[in-house]
Scaffold this motif. Sequence first.
Motif, PDB file in Angstrom:
ATOM      1  N   LEU A  44      10.168   6.485   4.232  1.00  0.00           N
ATOM      2  CA  LEU A  44       8.717   6.449   4.228  1.00  0.00           C
ATOM      3  C   LEU A  44       8.173   6.293   5.634  1.00  0.00           C
ATOM      4  CD1 LEU A  44       8.207   4.077   1.191  1.00  0.00           C
ATOM      5  CD2 LEU A  44       8.049   6.557   1.231  1.00  0.00           C
ATOM      6  N   ASN A  61       9.144   5.830  -5.587  1.00  0.00           N
ATOM      7  CA  ASN A  61       8.817   6.428  -4.286  1.00  0.00           C
ATOM      8  C   ASN A  61       7.378   6.141  -3.872  1.00  0.00           C
ATOM      9  OD1 ASN A  61       7.631   8.126  -6.207  1.00  0.00           O
ATOM     10  ND2 ASN A  61       7.867   9.948  -4.915  1.00  0.00           N
ATOM     11  N   ASN A  62       6.835   5.007  -4.274  1.00  0.00           N
ATOM     12  CA  ASN A  62       5.471   4.661  -3.880  1.00  0.00           C
ATOM     13  C   ASN A  62       5.438   4.388  -2.369  1.00  0.00           C
ATOM     14  OD1 ASN A  62       2.867   4.469  -4.910  1.00  0.00           O
ATOM     15  ND2 ASN A  62       2.925   2.249  -5.031  1.00  0.00           N
ATOM     16  N   PRO A  63       4.394   4.852  -1.670  1.00  0.00           N
ATOM     17  CA  PRO A  63       4.348   4.665  -0.217  1.00  0.00           C
ATOM     18  C   PRO A  63       4.141   3.214   0.171  1.00  0.00           C
ATOM     19  CG  PRO A  63       2.286   5.565  -0.989  1.00  0.00           C
ATOM     20  CD  PRO A  63       3.228   5.622  -2.157  1.00  0.00           C
ATOM     21  N   THR A  64       4.629   2.853   1.338  1.00  0.00           N
ATOM     22  CA  THR A  64       4.399   1.519   1.879  1.00  0.00           C
ATOM     23  C   THR A  64       2.915   1.336   2.202  1.00  0.00           C
ATOM     24  OG1 THR A  64       6.589   1.565   2.924  1.00  0.00           O
ATOM     25  CG2 THR A  64       5.013  -0.086   3.731  1.00  0.00           C
ATOM     26  N   THR A 115      -4.675   5.391   2.614  1.00  0.00           N
ATOM     27  CA  THR A 115      -3.304   5.061   2.254  1.00  0.00           C
ATOM     28  C   THR A 115      -2.377   6.212   2.575  1.00  0.00           C
ATOM     29  OG1 THR A 115      -4.165   3.727   0.452  1.00  0.00           O
ATOM     30  CG2 THR A 115      -1.842   4.327   0.352  1.00  0.00           C
ATOM     31  N   THR A 116      -1.236   5.899   3.194  1.00  0.00           N
ATOM     32  CA  THR A 116      -0.275   6.915   3.604  1.00  0.00           C
ATOM     33  C   THR A 116       0.243   7.669   2.391  1.00  0.00           C
ATOM     34  OG1 THR A 116       0.397   5.405   5.353  1.00  0.00           O
ATOM     35  CG2 THR A 116       1.842   7.292   4.895  1.00  0.00           C
ATOM     36  N   LYS A 117       0.330   8.978   2.482  1.00  0.00           N
ATOM     37  CA  LYS A 117       0.856   9.785   1.389  1.00  0.00           C
ATOM     38  C   LYS A 117       2.383   9.704   1.398  1.00  0.00           C
ATOM     39  CE  LYS A 117      -2.901  13.102   0.845  1.00  0.00           C
ATOM     40  NZ  LYS A 117      -3.892  12.301   1.482  1.00  0.00           N
ATOM     41  N   PRO A 118       2.998   9.728   0.210  1.00  0.00           N
ATOM     42  CA  PRO A 118       4.442   9.563   0.137  1.00  0.00           C
ATOM     43  C   PRO A 118       5.206  10.790   0.618  1.00  0.00           C
ATOM     44  CG  PRO A 118       3.553  10.047  -2.026  1.00  0.00           C
ATOM     45  CD  PRO A 118       2.383   9.888  -1.101  1.00  0.00           C
TER      46      PRO A 118
END
Length: 514
Positions: free
Chosen positions: A36, A142-145, A50-53
């Motif tokens: 990530l 796989n959720n983004p940090t 929010t950062t995309k995965p």
Amino acid sequence: MPPQYPLPSSLEIIDDEISIPLQRTDSLSSAESSALPASPSNLSLSTAATTKPAVDSTTTTSRKNGQYTVEEVAKHNKKDDAWLIYNNQVVDVSKWISHHPGGEQTILRFAGMDATDELRAFHDNWVLEKKLPNLIIGTVVNNPTPTELVQDFRKLGEQFDKLGYYHVSPWFYVQKVLFVMSIFSTVLYLVFNGESTSARMGGAVLLGVFWQQFAFVGHDCGHMSARTHARDNIDVINLGALVTFFNGISVAWWKATHNVHHAVPNTVDCDPDIAHLPVFALHTQMFEGLFNKYHGRVMEFDWAARNIFVPYQHYWYYPIMAFARWNLYIQSVLFLSNSNDGHAGRTKLDLMALIGFFCWMPALALQLPTWFETVAFVLLSHAVAGLLNVQITLSHFSQPIFDSPDKDGVDKYGGDFFTRNVISSLDVACPTYLDWFHGGLQFQTLHHCYPRIGRQHLRKTEPLIASLCKKHSLPYQRKSFWDCNVDIVKTLKSAALDARKWSPLIYESMCAQG
């Protein structure tokens, strides 16, 4: 530099910035974490969402043992098939959505998405800890940090919780209710004992002030911030019905619309608080006949909008605000008559309270000695109460409008929960002695990011949100009441001038294929 207030030990302001020790809130393994994007140390506005995965192309669309990908969860985005992500857990709300006390529309906007911050903003910890586990069906692999910005805002919210800022002193609302009821008592005295027309019209002015002040209490009840502690018995439901009885505006209807506004503020086709055609259009996108997801219909830019209202809306604004209360009566009646929207337990109570209002209000107005005074009393009281509509709209009308979440290449709803609420909010700078006049609405940014903070704590926590916005280059804005009004008129005028040049034929030619 903002005023300094005592801070918890883990918070400090350094060079006008708030320093918060960060902790990772996700539960990914080290192998998954390495795939990530790293959280940036200082996000600019353009990267605040929010950062995309980063998705492995070999990832399958389904996992055994309750393990799902973000992409698989995203497919469950309908009312009868609605999943949410909360703290990397998958929550199936399909069978429960129609019973949601805050209304089903709020959940529908985030079906298939990560709603961690939305759920935290509107619910006490005990709700999340006791109710959600029954609906959890698995985890996300796989959720983004979360970005540093999101982690900082979450940390600040946790500190507010530890300090007890989500609850108020038992006497706070006792004093508020006594204050507003003293205004109402004065109204009654002037109506029944006033010896002149001017005295009785003074009663009309005070009735408008009474409605404004009691609406602030109803606003706090709707956000569950009028409580002394979690799960207490200050009875916000019955207090809300009391507000409906005296104000004539259903708190249940208000909650159904206002929760959506808080979740997706200023999103062009989702936020009901900016959907005011045919009288107002804040952006040229509204000229296109957008399908409004809250109202479930196309908001037409019709003949009246094109020729009467929108091209001159900066002139219409204050006169319409003086009469806007009548529309709220209509909306309340329609809501209680035709739909419960997840408020079945409160609708009957609100309906009885609303009927009560329509009994006492005409009876009071008919006590005036002449028909002329009766009509003047009603119109003047409603015009004064229209000040509340100005206070509500000036915090958002002049702020950026976010594209439809259906549009390709844009962050849904303007980015993460905190970013979208900061960008779309405008605070009112005022001295402490005018806090009663604004009812907490002057701290709109803080209120939108942490809607459960008790009103008595807003002023002392405002410097923290300002500092945190500065750290992450978010455009925190705070202006005088006058300048806020100037901004809203400028915004309306800009859109009005665009409307005068807009033509259905030009729009159709732009949309034509070939």
